[in-house]
Enzyme design. Structure first.
Site, PDB file in Angstrom:
ATOM      1  N   HIS A  61       0.844  -1.198   0.000  1.00  0.00           N
ATOM      2  CA  HIS A  61       0.000   0.000   0.000  1.00  0.00           C
ATOM      3  C   HIS A  61       0.876   1.244   0.000  1.00  0.00           C
ATOM      4  O   HIS A  61       2.102   1.160   0.059  1.00  0.00           O
ATOM      5  CB  HIS A  61      -0.988  -0.021   1.158  1.00  0.00           C
ATOM      6  CG  HIS A  61      -0.387  -0.022   2.545  1.00  0.00           C
ATOM      7  ND1 HIS A  61       0.557  -0.935   2.955  1.00  0.00           N
ATOM      8  CD2 HIS A  61      -0.610   0.775   3.619  1.00  0.00           C
ATOM      9  CE1 HIS A  61       0.868  -0.712   4.217  1.00  0.00           C
ATOM     10  NE2 HIS A  61       0.180   0.331   4.650  1.00  0.00           N
ATOM     11  N   HIS A  63       1.129   3.763   2.168  1.00  0.00           N
ATOM     12  CA  HIS A  63       1.612   4.422   3.385  1.00  0.00           C
ATOM     13  C   HIS A  63       3.132   4.548   3.269  1.00  0.00           C
ATOM     14  O   HIS A  63       3.796   3.625   2.790  1.00  0.00           O
ATOM     15  CB  HIS A  63       1.235   3.615   4.636  1.00  0.00           C
ATOM     16  CG  HIS A  63      -0.176   3.864   5.096  1.00  0.00           C
ATOM     17  ND1 HIS A  63      -0.851   3.016   5.941  1.00  0.00           N
ATOM     18  CD2 HIS A  63      -1.026   4.896   4.819  1.00  0.00           C
ATOM     19  CE1 HIS A  63      -2.072   3.507   6.170  1.00  0.00           C
ATOM     20  NE2 HIS A  63      -2.191   4.639   5.492  1.00  0.00           N
ATOM     21  N   ASP A  65       5.682   4.263   5.114  1.00  0.00           N
ATOM     22  CA  ASP A  65       6.636   3.270   5.655  1.00  0.00           C
ATOM     23  C   ASP A  65       6.780   2.048   4.742  1.00  0.00           C
ATOM     24  O   ASP A  65       7.605   1.176   4.996  1.00  0.00           O
ATOM     25  CB  ASP A  65       6.257   2.849   7.084  1.00  0.00           C
ATOM     26  CG  ASP A  65       4.835   2.327   7.210  1.00  0.00           C
ATOM     27  OD1 ASP A  65       3.936   2.874   6.540  1.00  0.00           O
ATOM     28  OD2 ASP A  65       4.621   1.374   7.986  1.00  0.00           O
ATOM     29  N   HIS A  66       5.996   2.015   3.645  1.00  0.00           N
ATOM     30  CA  HIS A  66       6.091   0.883   2.720  1.00  0.00           C
ATOM     31  C   HIS A  66       6.578   1.274   1.318  1.00  0.00           C
ATOM     32  O   HIS A  66       6.786   0.407   0.484  1.00  0.00           O
ATOM     33  CB  HIS A  66       4.724   0.181   2.609  1.00  0.00           C
ATOM     34  CG  HIS A  66       4.287  -0.425   3.898  1.00  0.00           C
ATOM     35  ND1 HIS A  66       4.381  -1.770   4.165  1.00  0.00           N
ATOM     36  CD2 HIS A  66       3.814   0.154   5.032  1.00  0.00           C
ATOM     37  CE1 HIS A  66       3.955  -2.004   5.396  1.00  0.00           C
ATOM     38  NE2 HIS A  66       3.609  -0.842   5.950  1.00  0.00           N
ATOM     39  N   HIS A 138      -7.337  -2.250   5.754  1.00  0.00           N
ATOM     40  CA  HIS A 138      -6.434  -1.274   6.363  1.00  0.00           C
ATOM     41  C   HIS A 138      -6.969   0.135   6.112  1.00  0.00           C
ATOM     42  O   HIS A 138      -7.940   0.304   5.374  1.00  0.00           O
ATOM     43  CB  HIS A 138      -5.028  -1.468   5.745  1.00  0.00           C
ATOM     44  CG  HIS A 138      -3.945  -0.780   6.485  1.00  0.00           C
ATOM     45  ND1 HIS A 138      -3.835  -0.798   7.859  1.00  0.00           N
ATOM     46  CD2 HIS A 138      -2.878  -0.046   6.052  1.00  0.00           C
ATOM     47  CE1 HIS A 138      -2.775  -0.111   8.216  1.00  0.00           C
ATOM     48  NE2 HIS A 138      -2.177   0.364   7.150  1.00  0.00           N
ATOM     49  N   ASP A 206       0.004  -4.691   6.340  1.00  0.00           N
ATOM     50  CA  ASP A 206      -0.836  -3.994   7.332  1.00  0.00           C
ATOM     51  C   ASP A 206      -2.316  -4.329   7.178  1.00  0.00           C
ATOM     52  O   ASP A 206      -2.915  -4.100   6.119  1.00  0.00           O
ATOM     53  CB  ASP A 206      -0.664  -2.476   7.175  1.00  0.00           C
ATOM     54  CG  ASP A 206       0.766  -2.030   7.424  1.00  0.00           C
ATOM     55  OD1 ASP A 206       1.665  -2.889   7.436  1.00  0.00           O
ATOM     56  OD2 ASP A 206       0.969  -0.814   7.611  1.00  0.00           O
ATOM     57  N   HIS A 264       7.117  -5.798  11.261  1.00  0.00           N
ATOM     58  CA  HIS A 264       6.363  -4.539  11.315  1.00  0.00           C
ATOM     59  C   HIS A 264       5.965  -4.228  12.759  1.00  0.00           C
ATOM     60  O   HIS A 264       4.788  -4.143  13.102  1.00  0.00           O
ATOM     61  CB  HIS A 264       5.131  -4.649  10.391  1.00  0.00           C
ATOM     62  CG  HIS A 264       4.466  -3.337  10.065  1.00  0.00           C
ATOM     63  ND1 HIS A 264       3.510  -2.764  10.870  1.00  0.00           N
ATOM     64  CD2 HIS A 264       4.603  -2.481   9.019  1.00  0.00           C
ATOM     65  CE1 HIS A 264       3.090  -1.632  10.331  1.00  0.00           C
ATOM     66  NE2 HIS A 264       3.741  -1.428   9.213  1.00  0.00           N
TER      67      HIS A 264
HETATM   68 ZN   LIG Z   1       2.990  -0.008   7.846  1.00  0.00          ZN
HETATM   69 ZN   LIG Z   2      -0.176   1.069   6.723  1.00  0.00          ZN
END
Ligand SMILES: [Zn+2]
Ligand SMILES: [Zn+2]
Length: 298
Positions: A61, A63, A65-66, A138, A206, A264
């Site tokens: 996805h 976000h 952090d990915h 998510h 996530d 994670h």
């Molecule tokens: Zn994440």
């Molecule tokens: Zn996320």
């Protein structure tokens, strides 16, 4: 043989010891990344993996952090005469977003790439394996993935001898067509072959608990599962649509999983002891990932 290296194992914020999420998977000559958090190219360098060899990136996805590691990685690939076409897969208008991203940064050298919007089902298929995507639950559109090696037929040499069959191109024909005529006699693959079962790996990114986590996990040799929280913060996990380590273990237990690796982790935990303990009480074959952890599935 499939080799996995965890390049980043933190959740939203990186820590001194944990980088943002990225999982490197190598299957023979196929180098893949699942997610590409900030700093992934440096993690690749430390792990001794040449970024030039990466050919496929699967984003769960959008976000940060990915995926925040993508622009940096692309810049480095361009500067080093990347000679492949980078395949980037992801949800939620990934094709459009990657185009914008490529136009946003004044990269001195561009790379060839193909970005694809992921839909549920088969995302990629080669002669040897398939990758399937599953919708997760998510706060942004998110997919988990499943890598399935295809079962392969292997010829047993002892059986060849027993049946007086010589080696040669007719055996390739047999593997392809499952049955041939050899010196006037019918031979089938079941006479002289055994089936080598393909390995399966699941990646639950996530998500809150949903039906698809069980579909990703079903019968896999290795399940990689997000475990952002410990049980003491179960309410937070439910509110922000994440899982606890214990929930990951319950998914593994219900799905005939061989090995489970948690990843994670929220920065709030000094270490993963509590999360791992809670998970192992439910599913013994559990490990907590750390940056640069290496695992082989064979
Ligand atoms: Zn994440
Ligand atoms: Zn996320």
């Amino acid at each position: 043989m499939i080799e996995i290296i965890f390049l980043g194992t933190s959740a939203m914020a990186p820590t001194k010891d944990r980088n943002h999420t990225s999982i490197f998977i190598r299957r023979f000559k196929e180098y893949m990344l699942f997610d590409c958090g900030e700093g992934t190219q440096r993690q690749l360098k430390i792990a001794g993996i040449s970024p030039q060899k990466i050919s496929n990136i699967y984003l769960s996805h959008w976000h940060g952090d990915h995926m925040l590691g993508l622009p940096g990685l692309v810049q480095t690939l361009g500067a080093n005469n990347y000679d492949k076409t980078l395949q980037i897969y992801g949800p939620n208008h990934t094709k459009e977003k990657i185009k914008t991203l490529m136009e946003t940064f004044p990269f001195e050298a561009s790379i060839d790439y193909e970005a694809k919007d992921v839909k549920e089902g088969k995302v990629k298929e080669t002669e040897d394996f398939v990758i399937k995507a599953f919708k997760l639950k998510h706060s942004a559109p998110c997919f988990g993935y499943r890598l399935e090696e295809k079962d392969k037929l292997r010829i047993i040499k002892k059986k060849l001898k027993e049946k007086g069959i010589e080696e040669g191109p007719h055996l390739n024909k047999l593997l392809k067509e499952k049955e041939i005529l050899y010196k006037g006699k019918k031979i089938t693959t079941s006479d002289i072959c055994k089936v080598k079962k393909g390995k399966k790996i699941g990646y639950i990114a996530d998500t809150g608990l949903c039906d698809n986590v069980y579909k990703i996990a079903k019968d896999v040799d290795l399940l990689i599962c997000e475990s952002t929280y410990a049980e003491e913060h179960r309410e937070k996990a439910e509110e922000y649509l994440h899982l606890t380590g214990k929930q990951a273990a319950e998914i593994a237990k219900a799905s005939n999983v061989k090995n489970l690796i948690l990843t994670h982790f929220s920065q709030r935990y000094l270490n993963t002891k509590e999360i791992l303990k809670e998970a192992k009480e439910v599913f013994e074959n559990t490990k907590a990932a750390y940056d640069f952890m290496k695992v082989k599935v064979k």
